[in-house]
Design an enzyme around this catalytic site. Structure first.
Site, PDB file in Angstrom:
ATOM      1  N   LEU A 258     -14.026  -2.620 -14.517  1.00  0.00           N
ATOM      2  CA  LEU A 258     -14.825  -3.230 -13.466  1.00  0.00           C
ATOM      3  C   LEU A 258     -15.967  -3.993 -14.124  1.00  0.00           C
ATOM      4  CD1 LEU A 258     -15.080  -0.008 -11.281  1.00  0.00           C
ATOM      5  CD2 LEU A 258     -13.548  -1.952 -10.880  1.00  0.00           C
TER       6      LEU A 258
ATOM      7  N   VAL B 177     -11.988   4.776 -16.482  1.00  0.00           N
ATOM      8  CA  VAL B 177     -12.698   3.680 -15.828  1.00  0.00           C
ATOM      9  C   VAL B 177     -13.638   3.056 -16.852  1.00  0.00           C
ATOM     10  CG1 VAL B 177     -14.199   3.011 -13.910  1.00  0.00           C
ATOM     11  CG2 VAL B 177     -12.584   4.926 -13.628  1.00  0.00           C
ATOM     12  N   GLU B 178     -13.593   1.746 -16.944  1.00  0.00           N
ATOM     13  CA  GLU B 178     -14.487   0.975 -17.819  1.00  0.00           C
ATOM     14  C   GLU B 178     -15.370   0.117 -16.921  1.00  0.00           C
ATOM     15  OE1 GLU B 178     -14.076  -2.542 -21.246  1.00  0.00           O
ATOM     16  OE2 GLU B 178     -12.279  -1.626 -20.384  1.00  0.00           O
ATOM     17  N   VAL B 179     -16.670   0.161 -17.132  1.00  0.00           N
ATOM     18  CA  VAL B 179     -17.596  -0.722 -16.413  1.00  0.00           C
ATOM     19  C   VAL B 179     -18.274  -1.577 -17.483  1.00  0.00           C
ATOM     20  CG1 VAL B 179     -19.630  -0.884 -14.949  1.00  0.00           C
ATOM     21  CG2 VAL B 179     -17.932   0.894 -14.509  1.00  0.00           C
TER      22      VAL B 179
ATOM     23  N   SER C  97     -19.308  -2.484 -22.733  1.00  0.00           N
ATOM     24  CA  SER C  97     -18.616  -1.573 -21.828  1.00  0.00           C
ATOM     25  C   SER C  97     -19.026  -0.126 -22.014  1.00  0.00           C
ATOM     26  CB  SER C  97     -17.100  -1.652 -22.075  1.00  0.00           C
ATOM     27  OG  SER C  97     -16.617  -2.956 -21.837  1.00  0.00           O
TER      28      SER C  97
END
Length: 126
Positions: free
Chosen positions: A72, A119-121, A108
């Site tokens: 994301l 989940v990667e932001v 990230s």
């Protein structure tokens, strides 16, 4: 044909309510019941549709909870994201670290949701 982006992804989950709680409170997404018992999470112009692993019929036959891995993008500094994760007792798996995304470099942070999806932001680095 000109494919230009994603509309949504689907996550197979063990507990829809736990998933809704996590993504709403930790990442600030908005939950919507699209039809009775069918939930999705909305952010920007995209959504994550939730597929109940125990009850929902599956068009994608071999999906299982915890098999998701996605990134994301946010304009919130990744360090602030990491602080928010820690404030919600979410374990950071990796980062903040520089990675390569679809259109260039990213900063990230990685973590897992209640089903162990990765989940990667990220922030896009220009």
């Amino acid at each position: 044909m000109n494919i230009y982006g994603f509309d949504h992804i689907v996550l197979c989950v063990r507990d829809v309510n736990a998933t809704l709680e996590f993504y709403q409170h930790v990442l600030g997404m908005t939950a919507r019941e699209e039809r009775p018992g069918k939930w999705s999470l909305h952010f920007g112009s995209s959504k994550i549709s939730l597929q109940d692993a125990l009850t929902a019929p599956r068009l994608a036959e071999k999906t299982v909870p915890g098999s998701g891995n996605f990134c994301l993008v946010t304009d919130t500094p990744v360090e602030d994201v990491a602080e928010r994760l820690r404030a919600h007792d979410v374990t950071i798996v990796e980062g903040p670290a520089e990675k390569l995304g679809a259109v260039g470099k990213l900063m990230s942070v990685y973590f897992r949701d209640p089903d162990e999806n990765l989940v990667e932001v990220s922030n896009r680095l220009i």
